[in-house]
Scaffold this active site. Structure first.
Site, PDB file in Angstrom:
ATOM      1  N   ASP A 183       0.834  -1.201   0.000  1.00 29.97           N
ATOM      2  CA  ASP A 183       0.000   0.000   0.000  1.00 29.97           C
ATOM      3  C   ASP A 183       0.866   1.247   0.000  1.00 29.97           C
ATOM      4  O   ASP A 183       1.957   1.244  -0.565  1.00 29.97           O
ATOM      5  CB  ASP A 183      -0.945  -0.045   1.207  1.00 29.97           C
ATOM      6  CG  ASP A 183      -2.291   0.588   0.919  1.00 29.97           C
ATOM      7  OD1 ASP A 183      -2.340   1.825   0.808  1.00 29.97           O
ATOM      8  OD2 ASP A 183      -3.289  -0.143   0.800  1.00 29.97           O
ATOM      9  N   HIS A 224      -4.064   5.037   4.221  1.00 28.86           N
ATOM     10  CA  HIS A 224      -4.733   3.821   3.731  1.00 28.86           C
ATOM     11  C   HIS A 224      -4.072   2.544   4.241  1.00 28.86           C
ATOM     12  O   HIS A 224      -4.722   1.651   4.803  1.00 28.86           O
ATOM     13  CB  HIS A 224      -4.723   3.866   2.203  1.00 28.86           C
ATOM     14  CG  HIS A 224      -5.677   2.940   1.539  1.00 28.86           C
ATOM     15  ND1 HIS A 224      -5.268   1.791   0.891  1.00 28.86           N
ATOM     16  CD2 HIS A 224      -7.012   2.997   1.397  1.00 28.86           C
ATOM     17  CE1 HIS A 224      -6.326   1.182   0.372  1.00 28.86           C
ATOM     18  NE2 HIS A 224      -7.384   1.894   0.661  1.00 28.86           N
ATOM     19  N   SER A 399     -11.537  -1.985   0.210  1.00 23.54           N
ATOM     20  CA  SER A 399     -10.239  -1.768   0.851  1.00 23.54           C
ATOM     21  C   SER A 399     -10.240  -2.320   2.265  1.00 23.54           C
ATOM     22  O   SER A 399      -9.243  -2.874   2.734  1.00 23.54           O
ATOM     23  CB  SER A 399      -9.919  -0.275   0.922  1.00 23.54           C
ATOM     24  OG  SER A 399      -9.294   0.170  -0.239  1.00 23.54           O
TER      25      SER A 399
END
Length: 640
Positions: A183, A224, A399
């Site tokens: 990520d 994230h 996600s």
């Protein structure tokens, strides 16, 4: 070679232009037809090693970032004076490398976009403040983690969760398992992560150093990866945030998303990084979810994934978990070559009352589902770690779903460290539950396949059940060897009429009498080339000899392509899992459009993947109503 042939290298043709989620002033227009980076793939004449590669790079003005996938003759060079992204190839730089006597081949790397899924930037003020500790576990955010224990909070349906407490009660918490979060970085100094952080297995491929810490932005855009990491491995009972699904497992950070454009070499090295230290790779990103992109892994990345499942974990195979996508009903995750790959486990999401989320894509390659956000309050998402020691309850999208699945698989691997990558997929099929999952728009219903397995086009084989997968993993016997069979091919071009569907047939013996005979299916691919006046209006269905009908391509309203179509694109279905492939397969093509359209299927090839021997021999059946009992009975009847 057989495995690479079966993988069928997707996206060399037919990729659509991609739109960037965020524009930056220092990069070319993302809608430009081609973007080239300052990275080069350089192949030397022989296995000369990294030291020689350094010398070659230095004398030509390049920097050697190291070997590609541990190779002794393929290396990743970067030229510091070239722009990171440009619209034209740099012929002089490529030529300079090619004339070096030690260089066999050199190629400037094209750039392409990869986007985080389910991410919406939140202001710091949206973070939830300190909360009172709840019961078992004592972490202050546990009461908000309805996907771990759903008691009906926030309008959810009680007991619609991952059933993790049943796994924890068996003494399984993820010990000795490492999940890599591929990520934008991981805040490894976060108090809920730092003691579970695996530094040896971590790396920053965006900055080329061992410290994958997120790059600061004032809108928290790079939070994230940290949020995903907390879902897997946040510590228990430490009075910080919530708890991870596998709270005693390790988490590694692979920072690889945070640059203007992705390259094949960055993706490949990320997915092939430390395959014997990393058990599970979790990816919550993919091609742009705009409903018109057709894209997937390039050559080096495909090699990395295939090598991972065949050689990683000391031969047991790495597990690649993929978020199925956030394009909603106007997109189809079978057009995403990562999520639709048979080498990955594609995970969709549901919300806390059992509906699909509005952003969920549907496709026949989805294997199972986990959870994303609440129904009555869309801001009630997944509670997890956030940047700079903070916590959040607003993580959402597929996600958020993929790391939950990675955590469940970490529990299964602790319960049985000898599980192969295919064992994980079989266990997922056999233990996932329909529970209360349903399509809010009543388009896709639960259906039985030819051996009694229940599936749904949105949710795959159901929501993951951590307690069940751990219990079955403890008594699991590794499934038989896997074979790849070309069931047949049609190379005659056939028109798709505007007003009706067209049927194409392949009758196959599933390679009977050869070393690659398949009798018990796992994955099925229909490798198709087609063109039409509007690609997004084409719908494709594949029907197995046992009568299971899979929609392998749905209407995509935003896809107005009339030129590229699909070129040898491997549409994949898991819906025929466990079936006998012998007999006649039907491919049905039609237009779903109010306007007249026309097109042609140029060719299609049927690829069958599975075992010659029954896969569940020797497994005890404790519940006569379980999926295992149903499938074993079907297989025994077929054998008789």
């Amino acid at each position: 070679a057989v495995l690479l042939l079966a993988a069928l290298v997707v996206v060399q043709a037919g990729a659509s232009p991609r739109a960037s989620p965020r524009r930056r002033r220092d990069v070319p227009d993302p809608n430009a037809p081609h973007v080239f980076t300052n990275s080069f793939l350089v192949k030397l004449n022989g296995d000369l090693g990294n030291d020689v590669a350094h010398q070659v790079a230095q004398r030509n003005g390049f920097e050697n970032l190291g070997p590609v996938l541990g190779s002794h003759n393929e290396f990743h060079f970067v030229h510091p004076s070239l722009a990171p992204a440009r619209t034209k190839r740099s012929v002089p730089h490529t030529r300079k490398l090619k004339v070096d006597p030690l260089v066999k081949h050199a190629a400037q790397q094209p750039g392409f976009l990869r986007v985080k899924r389910g991410y919406k930037p939140f202001k710091v003020e949206s973070l939830v403040g300190p909360l009172r500790p709840s019961q078992d576990p004592t972490d202050p955010y546990f009461s908000f983690q309805w996907y771990l224990k759903n008691t009906g909070q926030n309008g959810g349906k009680p007991k619609l969760d991952l059933n993790v407490e049943a796994a924890w009660a068996q003494g399984i918490t993820g010990k000795n398992v490492t999940t890599a979060i591929m990520d934008d970085g991981v805040d490894y100094m976060h108090p809920d992560l730092k003691f579970n952080y695996n530094a040896r297995a971590s790396y920053d491929f965006s900055s080329n150093d061992p410290f994958p810490y997120p790059r600061y932005t004032d809108d928290w855009f790079n939070s994230h990866g940290t949020r995903c990491a907390g879902e897997v491995s946040a510590a228990r009972d430490n009075d910080v945030c919530g708890v991870g699904v596998a709270y005693d497992s390790k988490v590694a950070g692979i920072r690889m998303l945070d640059q203007p454009y992705m390259t094949d070499l960055i993706e490949a090295n990320s997915m092939g990084h430390e395959p014997n230290l990393i058990d599970i790779y979790s990816a919550s990103w993919g091609p742009t979810d705009d409903g018109k992109t057709v894209d997937g892994p390039r050559n080096a990345t495909m090699r990395a994934i295939v090598r991972g499942v065949n050689e990683g974990r000391n031969g047991l195979g790495n597990i690649y978990v993929w978020a199925s996508g956030d394009g909603g009903e106007d997109d189809d995750c079978n057009c995403d070559g990562y999520a639709a790959s048979m080498w990955t486990v594609s995970i969709n999401s549901a919300i806390n009352d059992g509906q699909n989320a509005h952003y969920d894509e549907s496709c026949s390659s989805t294997l199972a589902s986990t959870f994303s956000n609440g129904a009555k309050d869309p801001n009630t998402g997944v509670a997890t770690t956030d940047l700079y020691g903070k916590c959040t309850t607003t993580h959402s999208g597929t996600s958020a779903a993929a790391p939950e699945a990675a955590g469940v698989f970490a529990l299964a691997l602790e319960a049985n460290p000898q599980l192969t990558w295919r064992d994980i997929q079989h266990l997922t099929v056999l233990t996932s539950k329909r529970n209360s999952l349903y399509d809010a728009k009543n388009r896709f219903h639960w259906t039985m396949n030819g051996v009694g397995l229940e599936f749904n086009h949105l949710f795959g084989f159901g929501v993951l059940d951590a307690g069940a997968i751990v219990a079955l993993a403890k008594q699991w016997r590794t499934v038989p060897a896997r074979y790849h069979c070309e069931g047949g091919a049609v190379h005659t071009s056939l028109e798709i009429p505007s007003d009706r569907s067209v049927l194409m047939k392949i009758t196959t013996d599933a390679c009977a009498g050869t070393d690659t005979k398949v009798r018990y299916l796992e994955h099925v691919q229909a490798v198709i080339s087609l063109n039409s006046t509007r690609r997004g209006d084409v719908e494709l269905f594949l029907t197995s000899p046992m009568g299971t009908r899979s929609m392998i391509l749905s209407k995509r309203a935003n896809d107005d392509d009339h030129r590229d179509g699909f070129t040898k694109w491997p549409f994949m279905t898991t819906h025929t899992w466990g079936e006998d492939p012998h007999g006649t397969w039907l491919l049905e093509a039609s237009f779903n459009s109010q306007m007249p359209q026309h097109g042609f299927i140029r060719e299609w090839t049927l690829m069958l993947h599975g075992t010659r021997d029954p896969p569940y021999v020797g497994l005890p059946v404790t519940d006569p109503h379980s999926k295992l009992a149903i499938v074993k009975k079907a297989h025994e009847e077929r054998k008789a």
